[in-house]
Enzyme design. Structure first.
Site, PDB file in Angstrom:
ATOM      1  N   GLU A  92     -15.100 -23.980 -13.061  1.00  0.00           N
ATOM      2  CA  GLU A  92     -16.342 -24.538 -12.532  1.00  0.00           C
ATOM      3  C   GLU A  92     -17.549 -23.704 -12.961  1.00  0.00           C
ATOM      4  O   GLU A  92     -17.442 -22.491 -13.141  1.00  0.00           O
ATOM      5  CB  GLU A  92     -16.272 -24.585 -10.999  1.00  0.00           C
ATOM      6  CG  GLU A  92     -15.245 -25.586 -10.509  1.00  0.00           C
ATOM      7  CD  GLU A  92     -15.084 -25.628  -8.997  1.00  0.00           C
ATOM      8  OE1 GLU A  92     -14.804 -26.718  -8.481  1.00  0.00           O
ATOM      9  OE2 GLU A  92     -15.217 -24.599  -8.311  1.00  0.00           O
ATOM     10  N   CYS A 105     -24.593 -20.532 -13.596  1.00  0.00           N
ATOM     11  CA  CYS A 105     -23.598 -19.521 -13.230  1.00  0.00           C
ATOM     12  C   CYS A 105     -22.281 -19.929 -13.882  1.00  0.00           C
ATOM     13  O   CYS A 105     -21.744 -20.991 -13.581  1.00  0.00           O
ATOM     14  CB  CYS A 105     -23.474 -19.504 -11.705  1.00  0.00           C
ATOM     15  SG  CYS A 105     -22.186 -18.416 -11.102  1.00  0.00           S
ATOM     16  N   CYS A 112      -8.718 -14.823 -11.003  1.00  0.00           N
ATOM     17  CA  CYS A 112      -9.154 -13.425 -11.125  1.00  0.00           C
ATOM     18  C   CYS A 112      -8.030 -12.537 -10.630  1.00  0.00           C
ATOM     19  O   CYS A 112      -7.341 -12.873  -9.671  1.00  0.00           O
ATOM     20  CB  CYS A 112     -10.417 -13.203 -10.292  1.00  0.00           C
ATOM     21  SG  CYS A 112     -11.055 -11.523 -10.408  1.00  0.00           S
ATOM     22  N   CYS A 116     -10.176  -9.605  -4.399  1.00  0.00           N
ATOM     23  CA  CYS A 116     -11.054  -9.220  -3.285  1.00  0.00           C
ATOM     24  C   CYS A 116     -10.768 -10.128  -2.084  1.00  0.00           C
ATOM     25  O   CYS A 116     -10.634 -11.348  -2.238  1.00  0.00           O
ATOM     26  CB  CYS A 116     -12.519  -9.327  -3.696  1.00  0.00           C
ATOM     27  SG  CYS A 116     -12.903  -8.286  -5.107  1.00  0.00           S
ATOM     28  N   CYS A 119     -13.012 -13.362  -1.243  1.00  0.00           N
ATOM     29  CA  CYS A 119     -13.367 -14.267  -2.337  1.00  0.00           C
ATOM     30  C   CYS A 119     -12.239 -15.268  -2.583  1.00  0.00           C
ATOM     31  O   CYS A 119     -11.091 -14.875  -2.783  1.00  0.00           O
ATOM     32  CB  CYS A 119     -13.625 -13.420  -3.593  1.00  0.00           C
ATOM     33  SG  CYS A 119     -13.824 -14.374  -5.106  1.00  0.00           S
ATOM     34  N   CYS A 348     -21.404 -18.641  -3.815  1.00  0.00           N
ATOM     35  CA  CYS A 348     -20.670 -17.447  -4.278  1.00  0.00           C
ATOM     36  C   CYS A 348     -19.323 -17.356  -3.585  1.00  0.00           C
ATOM     37  O   CYS A 348     -19.257 -17.450  -2.362  1.00  0.00           O
ATOM     38  CB  CYS A 348     -21.409 -16.168  -3.914  1.00  0.00           C
ATOM     39  SG  CYS A 348     -22.988 -15.992  -4.672  1.00  0.00           S
TER      40      CYS A 348
HETATM   41  N1  SAH Z   1     -16.047 -10.821 -10.539  1.00  0.00           N
HETATM   42  C1  SAH Z   1     -17.431 -10.551 -10.602  1.00  0.00           C
HETATM   43  C2  SAH Z   1     -18.286 -11.785 -10.738  1.00  0.00           C
HETATM   44  C3  SAH Z   1     -17.880 -12.982  -9.945  1.00  0.00           C
HETATM   45  S1  SAH Z   1     -18.014 -12.846  -8.191  1.00  0.00           S
HETATM   46  C4  SAH Z   1     -17.871  -9.731  -9.412  1.00  0.00           C
HETATM   47  O1  SAH Z   1     -17.088  -9.552  -8.488  1.00  0.00           O
HETATM   48  O2  SAH Z   1     -18.997  -9.239  -9.441  1.00  0.00           O
HETATM   49  C5  SAH Z   1     -19.770 -13.059  -7.979  1.00  0.00           C
HETATM   50  C6  SAH Z   1     -20.313 -12.536  -6.665  1.00  0.00           C
HETATM   51  O3  SAH Z   1     -19.882 -13.340  -5.574  1.00  0.00           O
HETATM   52  C7  SAH Z   1     -19.888 -11.099  -6.327  1.00  0.00           C
HETATM   53  O4  SAH Z   1     -21.015 -10.315  -6.053  1.00  0.00           O
HETATM   54  C8  SAH Z   1     -19.055 -11.275  -5.084  1.00  0.00           C
HETATM   55  O5  SAH Z   1     -19.152 -10.126  -4.273  1.00  0.00           O
HETATM   56  C9  SAH Z   1     -19.656 -12.505  -4.459  1.00  0.00           C
HETATM   57  N2  SAH Z   1     -18.762 -13.194  -3.530  1.00  0.00           N
HETATM   58  C10 SAH Z   1     -17.442 -13.390  -3.660  1.00  0.00           C
HETATM   59  N3  SAH Z   1     -16.950 -14.073  -2.601  1.00  0.00           N
HETATM   60  C11 SAH Z   1     -17.996 -14.296  -1.767  1.00  0.00           C
HETATM   61  C12 SAH Z   1     -18.135 -14.961  -0.508  1.00  0.00           C
HETATM   62  N4  SAH Z   1     -17.096 -15.533   0.089  1.00  0.00           N
HETATM   63  N5  SAH Z   1     -19.365 -15.019   0.049  1.00  0.00           N
HETATM   64  C13 SAH Z   1     -20.436 -14.471  -0.570  1.00  0.00           C
HETATM   65  N6  SAH Z   1     -20.359 -13.847  -1.765  1.00  0.00           N
HETATM   66  C14 SAH Z   1     -19.160 -13.749  -2.349  1.00  0.00           C
HETATM   67 FE1  SF4 Z   2     -12.671 -11.402  -8.745  1.00  0.00          FE
HETATM   68 FE2  SF4 Z   2     -13.865 -12.589  -6.656  1.00  0.00          FE
HETATM   69 FE3  SF4 Z   2     -13.507  -9.943  -6.668  1.00  0.00          FE
HETATM   70 FE4  SF4 Z   2     -15.316 -11.039  -8.337  1.00  0.00          FE
HETATM   71  S1  SF4 Z   2     -15.392 -11.050  -6.103  1.00  0.00           S
HETATM   72  S2  SF4 Z   2     -13.763  -9.454  -8.810  1.00  0.00           S
HETATM   73  S3  SF4 Z   2     -14.267 -12.985  -8.818  1.00  0.00           S
HETATM   74  S4  SF4 Z   2     -11.873 -11.488  -6.670  1.00  0.00           S
END
Ligand code: SAH
Ligand code: SF4
Length: 358
Positions: A92, A105, A112, A116, A119, A348
């Site tokens: 996406e 974006c 991934c 995290c 996420c 995000c």
């Molecule tokens: N993997 C990279 C880029 C993709 S994630 C990274 O982690 O930076 C992009 C952003 O979305 C990151 O800053 C992450 O902390 C944020 N993000 C992930 N899950 C989220 C959520 N549930 N609510 C708000 N931000 C989130």
């Molecule tokens: Fe991967 Fe989501 Fe962590 Fe970014 S925030 S590194 S996309 S698991």
């Protein structure tokens, strides 16, 4: 023999191909421009090449396109595009209109590896890296969709001109620095005067903090913006929500960032997802302001976006504002980033890959 997808090649690689066909190297620049700047899908359209070269090229090579499997537009104007990949996976991208910007974006991997806890992409696991063609096609196909060819505009069949994409953020699905080679190659194609011609200062790469790759990226001297997903101010909290912190803890990450060569007037962006009861207190804000003291930076505060099955809660807005005000009182630039497109799961952390069948 499997055909070569020209969209996966760098300018140097096209030079190699052209030379193997016994042609002059400058032809490579012309081909590269047809593929990435003029966005043709058929080698036959490369009209400044001889008919003979076009025929020769057609045998081993082709130009791929991604198909938009679905598009949803949020009430706030954000659109989410779902792309079907050749192997049945999907990714996406999210198009975010703002006053004077149109930001896309893009995703860098299917899934991934970094897992995290907050996420959805991370929770869904890893499938594979995206290729240059899949990374660049997200940009080209959205651009194609929002700015229809002149002929369809003249007949009013187009779906409205919104202008051109102005900014690219590598913040969709995936960890860009975990797909290092393809990402660097793709960024070079984005900024090349013979490629997409996007100014480097309008591209932002966001990473969870892979230190060796950040050091390597520093040496590439691409002049793009760097965003770091910090999300916590102490190792204990960061360990809980970002497993990568056990390998690359906060103090080592910040040391590496102090050495990162920033172009003049540029700052590193820290992203801080605020999660209720986990990292949203004034104590957290205080610690954050202390650890970032010697780094030229700005801070984006992102209230946690929830999703089905998530273990965390969205913070109270009052806490987010207090957090922001504290940082401002310590002379930081701190902006609350209210994610757009939450109603269509485009915010995000809400992107996920699906396997589309049939
Ligand atoms: N993997 C990279 C880029 C993709 S994630 C990274 O982690 O930076 C992009 C952003 O979305 C990151 O800053 C992450 O902390 C944020 N993000 C992930 N899950 C989220 C959520 N549930 N609510 C708000 N931000 C989130
Ligand atoms: Fe991967 Fe989501 Fe962590 Fe970014 S925030 S590194 S996309 S698991």
């Amino acid at each position: 023999m499997q055909k070569i997808n020209l969209k996966n090649l760098s300018l140097q690689e096209i030079e190699g191909l052209v030379e193997s066909l016994g042609e002059k190297p400058y032809r490579a620049r012309q081909i590269y421009e047809w593929v990435f700047q003029k966005d043709v899908s058929d080698i036959g359209e490369m009209t400044n090449l001889s008919l003979n070269l076009r025929e020769q090229l057609n045998k081993p090579a082709y130009i791929s396109r991604l198909s938009i499997a679905n598009k949803r537009t949020s009430s706030d104007g954000t659109s989410k595009y779902l792309f079907l990949l050749e192997d049945g996976n999907s990714i996406e991208s999210v198009l975010i209109p703002d006053e004077d910007r149109l930001t896309l974006c893009i995703s860098t991997q299917v899934g991934c590896k970094l897992g995290c806890a907050f996420c959805l992409t991370g929770k869904s696991g890893f499938v594979r890296n995206l290729s240059q063609s899949e990374i660049i096609e997200q940009i080209l196909s959205v651009q194609r969709e929002i700015r229809p060819p002149l002929s369809s505009l003249l007949t009013k069949e187009g779906n409205g001109v919104v202008g051109d994409i102005t900014n690219i953020v590598l913040m969709g699905m995936g960890e860009p620095l975990d797909n290092y080679e393809n990402i660097i190659k793709s960024i070079k194609t984005m900024i090349s005067p013979n490629g997409l011609k996007i100014p480097a200062r309008r591209i932002t790469l966001s990473t969870s903090g892979l230190i060796p790759e950040i050091k390597k990226l520093a040496k590439e001297n691409l002049k793009i913006n760097l965003a770091i997903s910090l999300n916590a101010s102490d190792n204990e909290t960061r360990d809980k929500i970002m497993p990568v912190n056990k390998k690359y803890p906060i103090e080592e990450l910040l040391e590496a960032l102090k050495e990162y060569p920033l172009p003049p007037n540029r700052r590193i962006t820290f992203e801080y997802v605020i999660i209720k009861g986990l990292n949203d207190s004034i104590e957290d804000a205080k610690r954050l302001s202390n650890i970032l003291k010697n780094i030229k930076c700005k801070i984006n505060l992102i209230p946690f976006n929830s999703f089905e099955g998530s273990d965390y809660e969205t913070p109270d807005y009052k806490n987010v504002e207090e957090f922001q005000n504290f940082l401002i009182s310590r002379h930081y630039t701190a902006i609350i980033r209210k994610s757009k497109g939450a109603d269509i799961c485009a915010a995000c952390g809400q992107l996920r890959s699906k396997r589309l069948e049939g």
